[in-house]
Design an enzyme around this catalytic site. Structure first.
Site, PDB file in Angstrom:
ATOM      1  N   SER A 183       0.874  -1.181   0.000  1.00  0.00           N
ATOM      2  CA  SER A 183       0.000   0.000   0.000  1.00  0.00           C
ATOM      3  C   SER A 183       0.905   1.222   0.000  1.00  0.00           C
ATOM      4  CB  SER A 183      -0.836  -0.013   1.293  1.00  0.00           C
ATOM      5  OG  SER A 183      -1.521   1.206   1.485  1.00  0.00           O
TER       6      SER A 183
ATOM      7  N   TYR B  21      -2.032  -1.446  10.339  1.00  0.00           N
ATOM      8  CA  TYR B  21      -1.970  -1.595   8.874  1.00  0.00           C
ATOM      9  C   TYR B  21      -0.628  -1.078   8.345  1.00  0.00           C
ATOM     10  CZ  TYR B  21      -3.910  -1.411   4.068  1.00  0.00           C
ATOM     11  OH  TYR B  21      -4.163  -1.592   2.717  1.00  0.00           O
TER      12      TYR B  21
ATOM     13  N   LYS C 230       2.057  -3.275   6.314  1.00  0.00           N
ATOM     14  CA  LYS C 230       2.378  -2.954   4.916  1.00  0.00           C
ATOM     15  C   LYS C 230       3.841  -2.530   4.743  1.00  0.00           C
ATOM     16  CE  LYS C 230      -1.714  -3.935   3.201  1.00  0.00           C
ATOM     17  NZ  LYS C 230      -1.877  -5.088   2.298  1.00  0.00           N
TER      18      LYS C 230
HETATM   19  P1  NAI Z   1     -11.360  -6.192  -1.084  1.00  0.00           P
HETATM   20  O1  NAI Z   1     -11.939  -6.286   0.292  1.00  0.00           O
HETATM   21  O2  NAI Z   1     -12.252  -5.802  -2.193  1.00  0.00           O
HETATM   22  O3  NAI Z   1     -10.620  -7.561  -1.445  1.00  0.00           O
HETATM   23  C1  NAI Z   1      -9.838  -8.240  -0.496  1.00  0.00           C
HETATM   24  C2  NAI Z   1     -10.130  -9.737  -0.595  1.00  0.00           C
HETATM   25  O4  NAI Z   1      -9.323 -10.417   0.387  1.00  0.00           O
HETATM   26  C3  NAI Z   1     -11.590 -10.078  -0.298  1.00  0.00           C
HETATM   27  O5  NAI Z   1     -12.124 -10.892  -1.306  1.00  0.00           O
HETATM   28  C4  NAI Z   1     -11.525 -10.821   1.038  1.00  0.00           C
HETATM   29  O6  NAI Z   1     -12.532 -11.803   1.195  1.00  0.00           O
HETATM   30  C5  NAI Z   1     -10.139 -11.434   0.981  1.00  0.00           C
HETATM   31  N1  NAI Z   1      -9.621 -11.805   2.299  1.00  0.00           N
HETATM   32  C6  NAI Z   1      -9.714 -11.129   3.471  1.00  0.00           C
HETATM   33  N2  NAI Z   1      -9.158 -11.829   4.467  1.00  0.00           N
HETATM   34  C7  NAI Z   1      -8.663 -12.962   3.915  1.00  0.00           C
HETATM   35  C8  NAI Z   1      -7.959 -14.085   4.434  1.00  0.00           C
HETATM   36  N3  NAI Z   1      -7.668 -14.180   5.741  1.00  0.00           N
HETATM   37  N4  NAI Z   1      -7.609 -15.063   3.590  1.00  0.00           N
HETATM   38  C9  NAI Z   1      -7.918 -15.000   2.260  1.00  0.00           C
HETATM   39  N5  NAI Z   1      -8.603 -13.975   1.728  1.00  0.00           N
HETATM   40  C10 NAI Z   1      -8.962 -12.970   2.538  1.00  0.00           C
HETATM   41  O7  NAI Z   1     -10.159  -5.158  -0.956  1.00  0.00           O
HETATM   42  P2  NAI Z   1      -8.963  -4.724  -1.952  1.00  0.00           P
HETATM   43  O8  NAI Z   1      -8.807  -3.281  -1.776  1.00  0.00           O
HETATM   44  O9  NAI Z   1      -9.122  -5.289  -3.288  1.00  0.00           O
HETATM   45  O10 NAI Z   1      -7.738  -5.403  -1.190  1.00  0.00           O
HETATM   46  C11 NAI Z   1      -6.671  -6.051  -1.857  1.00  0.00           C
HETATM   47  C12 NAI Z   1      -5.363  -5.603  -1.233  1.00  0.00           C
HETATM   48  O11 NAI Z   1      -5.129  -4.238  -1.546  1.00  0.00           O
HETATM   49  C13 NAI Z   1      -5.283  -5.703   0.280  1.00  0.00           C
HETATM   50  O12 NAI Z   1      -4.037  -6.264   0.655  1.00  0.00           O
HETATM   51  C14 NAI Z   1      -5.369  -4.249   0.716  1.00  0.00           C
HETATM   52  O13 NAI Z   1      -4.720  -4.037   1.961  1.00  0.00           O
HETATM   53  C15 NAI Z   1      -4.634  -3.573  -0.411  1.00  0.00           C
HETATM   54  N6  NAI Z   1      -4.836  -2.138  -0.583  1.00  0.00           N
HETATM   55  C16 NAI Z   1      -6.061  -1.625  -0.900  1.00  0.00           C
HETATM   56  C17 NAI Z   1      -6.215  -0.272  -1.159  1.00  0.00           C
HETATM   57  C18 NAI Z   1      -7.513   0.327  -1.563  1.00  0.00           C
HETATM   58  O14 NAI Z   1      -7.583   1.560  -1.681  1.00  0.00           O
HETATM   59  N7  NAI Z   1      -8.561  -0.445  -1.793  1.00  0.00           N
HETATM   60  C19 NAI Z   1      -5.059   0.649  -1.078  1.00  0.00           C
HETATM   61  C20 NAI Z   1      -3.830   0.007  -0.738  1.00  0.00           C
HETATM   62  C21 NAI Z   1      -3.733  -1.337  -0.517  1.00  0.00           C
END
Ligand code: NAI
Length: 274
Positions: free
Chosen positions: A141, A154, A158
């Site tokens: 991130s 977080y 990260k």
């Molecule tokens: P999202 O919530 O749409 O997708 C994350 C996915 O990870 C979900 O499908 C969820 O069910 C799954 N998940 C959660 N805990 C889990 C576990 N213990 N085991 C397996 N799967 C699990 O969110 P997003 O934003 O697509 O997240 C993806 C990555 O991006 C994350 O690592 C997040 O920290 C990172 N991120 C997101 C940002 C944003 O603005 N959305 C910015 C910077 C980083």
């Protein structure tokens, strides 16, 4: 690296950026293994991809559990016989200032956001190296480059992910491996991350400390992400890094200035920037 016909594993693939990566890889001729803790959403997206004629399987996985990550690797080899690309993307977040973060929140965040990628690297790296080429990407991130207020656990996780991937890439170069590593540092992306608690054990979530600062920050973050980038735009950025062996993937490069300014202030007057 030529990705056509190769095998990619993506965690957190039932939603947001992970889903975008899986779709992009599949559209480029890769076989894809989608891993997620949210089984119903996972089945739906795997059915969509299979319905479009792609080679795709789903494996329900909690990335905070080493045995489940190992089972994910076993399933991948059983189905496709090899693995070339891993994206450690699953993640969660909680808004809380340091000093007001419950131990349960620290553990929940670090177990998924940092231990998940560590388990992924340790489990998959030997399997990918067996192929003689490949790539491991992890989603960090901007919070991995700059530790802002109200997001302590977080930020720690990260920053750890950025350090993990930079260490990995340098170790790979040291031993002249053909496997490459990269780190995705997204800015605001319009995903379901603000609703991370949806997959959390309610007993564990009950240990969260509600602070005014944490709540205000989360409301601000929710508004910001709702106006953020479409996650579909991120998939091709990760594919480009895999194909062209790039290390840093910044969805909002202009936001990288915040880390540059911090480094400059560190050298010039030793004060922390705002
Ligand atoms: P999202 O919530 O749409 O997708 C994350 C996915 O990870 C979900 O499908 C969820 O069910 C799954 N998940 C959660 N805990 C889990 C576990 N213990 N085991 C397996 N799967 C699990 O969110 P997003 O934003 O697509 O997240 C993806 C990555 O991006 C994350 O690592 C997040 O920290 C990172 N991120 C997101 C940002 C944003 O603005 N959305 C910015 C910077 C980083």
């Amino acid at each position: 690296m030529d990705v056509n016909g190769k095998v990619a594993v993506v965690t957190g693939a039932a939603s947001g950026m992970g889903l975008a990566m899986a779709r992009t890889f599949a559209n480029s001729g890769m076989k894809v293994v989608l891993a997620d803790i949210e089984e119903a959403a996972l089945n739906e997206v795997v059915n969509d991809l299979s319905g479009d004629g792609h080679s795709a399987i789903g494996v329900r996985t909690d990335v905070s559990k080493l045995d489940e990550v190992q089972a994910l690797a076993d399933e991948t080899l059983k189905e496709f016989g090899a693995v070339h690309v891993l994206c450690n993307n699953a993640g969660v977040g909680v808004g809380a200032p340091v000093g007001n973060t419950s131990i349960a929140d620290w553990k929940w965040t670090l177990d998924i956001d940092l231990w998940g990628p560590i388990y992924g690297v340790e489990t998959f790296l030997p399997l990918i190296e067996e192929q003689g080429e490949g790539h491991i990407n992890s989603t960090a991130s901007m919070a991995g480059l700059y530790a802002g207020a109200s997001l302590g656990a977080y930020n720690v996780a990260k920053h750890g992910v950025v350090a993990l991937m930079a260490s990995l890439e340098r170790d790979l170069r040291w031993r002249e491996s053909k496997v490459r590593a990269s780190v995705l540092c997204p800015g605001p992306i319009n995903t379901q991350i603000v609703d991370s608690e949806r997959n959390r054990d309610p007993d564990d979530a009950a240990a969260h400390i509600d602070s005014e600062q944490g709540q205000k920050f989360w409301e601000f973050l929710t508004r910001t992400l709702a106006n953020g980038m479409d996650p579909a735009e991120v998939g091709p950025m990760v594919l480009d890094a895999v194909i062209n062996e790039k290390f840093w993937i910044l969805t909002h490069p202009e936001m990288g200035e915040i880390a540059v300014n911090q480094s400059r202030a560190m050298l010039e007057d030793q004060r922390l920037t705002r």
